[in-house]
Every structure is written in structure tokens, then in C-alpha cells.
Write a protein that holds these residues in place. Structure first.
Motif, PDB file in Angstrom:
ATOM      1  N   ARG A  33     -39.541  43.971  15.489  1.00 30.90           N
ATOM      2  CA  ARG A  33     -39.087  45.298  14.936  1.00 30.90           C
ATOM      3  C   ARG A  33     -38.768  45.134  13.644  1.00 30.90           C
ATOM      4  O   ARG A  33     -38.226  44.039  13.060  1.00 30.90           O
ATOM      5  N   ALA A  34     -38.974  46.355  12.941  1.00 26.94           N
ATOM      6  CA  ALA A  34     -38.575  46.419  11.600  1.00 26.94           C
ATOM      7  C   ALA A  34     -37.094  46.260  11.240  1.00 26.94           C
ATOM      8  O   ALA A  34     -36.759  45.465  10.367  1.00 26.94           O
ATOM      9  N   GLN A  35     -36.253  46.734  12.167  1.00 22.70           N
ATOM     10  CA  GLN A  35     -34.922  46.273  12.000  1.00 22.70           C
ATOM     11  C   GLN A  35     -34.380  45.053  11.835  1.00 22.70           C
ATOM     12  O   GLN A  35     -33.461  44.662  11.204  1.00 22.70           O
ATOM     13  N   ASP A  36     -35.225  44.121  12.886  1.00 17.67           N
ATOM     14  CA  ASP A  36     -34.752  42.801  12.863  1.00 17.67           C
ATOM     15  C   ASP A  36     -35.092  42.146  11.587  1.00 17.67           C
ATOM     16  O   ASP A  36     -34.445  41.236  11.065  1.00 17.67           O
ATOM     17  N   GLY A  65     -43.539  47.381   7.899  1.00 10.69           N
ATOM     18  CA  GLY A  65     -42.215  47.166   8.130  1.00 10.69           C
ATOM     19  C   GLY A  65     -41.774  46.313   9.391  1.00 10.69           C
ATOM     20  O   GLY A  65     -40.910  45.540   9.210  1.00 10.69           O
ATOM     21  N   SER A  66     -42.850  46.047  10.219  1.00 14.34           N
ATOM     22  CA  SER A  66     -42.935  45.199  11.483  1.00 14.34           C
ATOM     23  C   SER A  66     -44.053  44.268  11.534  1.00 14.34           C
ATOM     24  O   SER A  66     -44.987  44.203  10.445  1.00 14.34           O
ATOM     25  N   GLN A  95     -40.646  41.693   4.180  1.00 14.03           N
ATOM     26  CA  GLN A  95     -41.010  43.262   3.819  1.00 14.03           C
ATOM     27  C   GLN A  95     -41.093  43.566   2.474  1.00 14.03           C
ATOM     28  O   GLN A  95     -41.051  44.501   1.971  1.00 14.03           O
ATOM     29  N   GLU A 106     -35.527  43.556   8.767  1.00 15.83           N
ATOM     30  CA  GLU A 106     -34.601  44.019   7.636  1.00 15.83           C
ATOM     31  C   GLU A 106     -33.306  43.136   7.698  1.00 15.83           C
ATOM     32  O   GLU A 106     -32.868  43.042   6.473  1.00 15.83           O
ATOM     33  N   GLU A 107     -32.816  42.983   8.627  1.00 18.94           N
ATOM     34  CA  GLU A 107     -31.517  42.136   8.880  1.00 18.94           C
ATOM     35  C   GLU A 107     -31.601  40.605   8.581  1.00 18.94           C
ATOM     36  O   GLU A 107     -30.690  40.234   7.831  1.00 18.94           O
TER      37      GLU A 107
END
Length: 356
Positions: A178-181, A274-275, A190, A183-184
Motif C-alpha cells: 500500500r501507498a500509506q506503508d 504510489g504503491s 515514491q 510513504e511511512e
């Protein structure tokens, strides 16, 4: 005695009076032949004309909504992946080959970068290098089979496409990161999705990467011995070998560089989406060939310009965005692009007659 008086001096007089001009053969070319020759000398001219005409056409049709800095730079962002993969495809096509595995290599490289980072806990920068290395290795294997084993490029890359595609799904277990993972924990993956704003224009680093790769390759192909050898191999490998060109080494180098560029495309793909998805970019092999053909690069090898490939990718982007903004059925895009492909091949055949 008379002949003696004429002697050598007489012959010199006759020779001195003879015309000194080199024989000339008058050859008048018709306007059509002159155009044909000009297009043969500058292969990127046709796609550039089509690109400018399509931008003006959609600009007049849609007004400021299309003719804005934001819309035009949005096209660059949308075609960035196709343009990068198209650069890899261009190198191979210029040697009279074809690379059907570029899309699979791109996705596999992105999956390696993601999985190495999140499954094994490897630092993201090292994972990126591993992804680039895998892309380069696959390209090297393709080149070795084509150059050393004398296998047809179509068969080699078709088989590699299936192998890499299957390996991609098996290795990733069809899992999307996932994109959130990202990014974190690994924002560097990215990186090419980050944007910069210049006035009303918005560019991401993926589009800048595409322009940089095209510029570097354009210089190499035009101004270096390696570039001239690539064209020579595509034009006539037997003649190139007789002239001292190491044909096998050139072919292996071309496929290896192509694999490396696909690895960069995989990194840019993560930034674009993003992912990390194993199902993404599956049609980039077709998209890259489309950009190459519309860009005026001969599928018979030995002729073309990588700038033409970028113009070809941009033409597809202009038609896609323009028709979408106009509200037409998306199928019209495929219809028009298909027509452009056939027209581009027909024009290439017509232009090739100038060299006959």
C-alpha cells in the motif's frame, strides 16, 4: 622531326587546354522527392508535425481548458512511464530487434524494490539497487540469447515476457504494497512521484527522468562510436562486422542497457502509482512499441531518432487527454491510435524509398 618539335611540350599544351571540371550529372528532384529525402534525413520530423498539429487541434476544440500549462504538463506526467520504457524499446528496435518483455521487466523491478524492503527489511536504497540489478540482468540474458545463441529477438523476448510475468506473480503472491506503508517506511520508493511547480505547470520527477534519459540517449546515439555502431548493426549486421564492429557485444550491451532503463521505469512506476502492484503496467510492452512506431523509428532497424519516440508517446498522451476532456467514448482513442500506427508504418515505407 616535326613530331620531335611537338614532343612533350605539345602534349602539355593539349592537356593544359583540356577542361578541368569534374564530370557532373544533372539530377533534378521533384518537390515530393525533396520532401521524402528531408524526412529520411530527419526521422523525428513527421511525429513532431503530428504532435504540434494535434495540440493545436485540441487547443482550438477545447480552448483554454486544454491549452494551459497544467494540462500540457499533465500529458508529460501521464506518458512518463511509456516514454521511459519506450527509450528501452527504441535501442532494441534500432538493432532490428523487438523487446516484448519490457513491461514485465518494469513490473518485476518495482516488485523487487518493494518486497526486498518490506519482506526482508533491507534498506530502501539498497532495494532500489537490487531492483535495477534484476532489470539489468534480465536484459543481459535476453541479449546473450539473441547475440550468442542466434535466437530470434521476437521469440526470446516473448518467452522472457511469460517467464518474468509468472515469476512476478509467484514471487509477490499477487500482493500489493500500500501507498500509506511506503510513504511511512520507505518514501524513497515514491521519489519519482514527487512534483515541482513552475508557474502553472506541474511536473513530477518521473517526467523529468524521461526527458533526461531521452536526452542522454539522443546524445549517445548521435555523437558517440557506440551510437554509430548501434545504427550500423541495425542497418546491416554482416557489413558492420566486416567493418570491424563487434556486433555481438553491441547487441548484448543494447539489451542490457534496455533492462537497466526498464528498472528505472519500475522505480518511476512506484512513484506514479504510489504503491507496488504486480498487476500494473502490463501493457507497457504494447505502449512502448506504439510510441516507437508512431515516432517514426523503422522496425527494420538502422533508422530513427529517440526524440521521435518521445514525440510518439506524447501524441498518444495528447489524443488520450484531449478525447477524454471532450467527453468521447474511450474506444475512439484506440481507433485513432491504431490508425496512426498503420499510417506511421506506411509513411516509413514511403520514406525508405529515398534511400533505395
Amino acid at each position: 622531326m616535326a613530331s620531335e618539335t611537338r614532343g612533350p611540350q605539345g602534349f602539355e599544351t593539349v592537356i593544359g587546354a583540356a577542361p578541368q571540371k569534374v564530370a557532373e550529372f544533372a539530377e533534378t528532384k521533384t518537390p515530393v522527392q525533396k520532401l521524402q529525402y528531408a524526412l529520411h534525413q530527419t526521422p523525428a520530423l513527421v511525429p513532431l508535425i503530428v504532435l504540434v498539429a494535434s495540440i493545436i487541434g485540441f487547443g482550438l476544440l477545447l480552448g483554454h481548458k486544454f491549452f494551459s500549462a497544467y494540462a500540457l504538463t499533465l500529458i508529460l506526467q501521464q506518458v512518463a512511464i511509456t516514454g521511459i520504457v519506450g527509450a528501452a524499446q527504441t535501442l532494441v528496435v534500432m538493432t532490428a530487434g523487438i523487446e516484448l518483455s519490457v513491461g514485465a521487466i518494469t513490473v518485476m523491478s518495482s516488485v523487487i524494490m518493494g518486497q526486498f524492503t518490506f519482506r526482508y527489511g533491507i534498506p530502501a536504497p539498497i532495494s532500489v539497487l537490487c531492483g535495477l540489478g534484476v532489470g539489468t540482468l534480465i536484459g543481459f540474458l535476453n541479449g546473450t540469447m539473441v547475440a550468442r545463441m542466434k535466437l530470434p529477438p521476437f521469440i526470446v523476448t516473448l518467452g522472457m515476457w511469460q517467464i518474468v510475468l509468472a515469476a512476478n506473480f509467484i514471487y509477490s503472491a499477487n500482493e500489493t504494497i500500500r501507498a500509506q506503508d511506503i510513504e511511512e517506511k520507505a518514501p524513497i520508493l515514491q521519489f519519482f512521484g514527487e512534483t515541482i511547480r513552475i508557474g502553472g505547470a506541474v511536473l513530477n520527477f518521473g517526467a523529468i527522468l524521461m526527458i533526461a534519459i531521452v536526452a542522454v540517449l539522443a546524445y549517445i546515439l548521435r555523437h558517440t562510436a557506440f551510437g554509430r555502431h548501434v545504427y550500423a548493426v541495425g542497418d546491416d549486421p554482416d557489413a558492420a562486422e566486416l567493418a570491424g564492429v563487434k556486433v555481438k557485444s553491441i547487441l548484448i550491451s543494447v539489451y542490457t542497457i534496455s533492462g537497466l532503463i526498464c528498472g528505472l521505469a519500475g522505480w518511476a512506476l512506484i512513484g506514479r502509482l504510489g504503491s507496488v502492484s504486480p498487476t500494473s503496467a502490463q501493457l507497457e510492452n504494447i505502449n512502448s512499441i506504439t510510441a516507437v512506431v508512431i515516432g517514426g523509428i523503422s522496425l527494420f532497424g538502422g533508422r530513427g531518432s529517440i526524440l521521435g519516440m518521445m514525440f510518439g508517446a506524447l501524441i498518444v498522451g495528447v489524443f488520450t487527454l484531449g478525447l477524454r476532456m471532450y467527453g468521447t467514448d474511450p474506444q475512439w482513442t484506440f481507433l485513432l491510435i491504431g490508425s496512426l500506427i498503420i499510417a506511421a508504418v506506411a509513411v516509413d515505407q514511403w520514406i525508405r524509398k529515398a534511400a533505395a
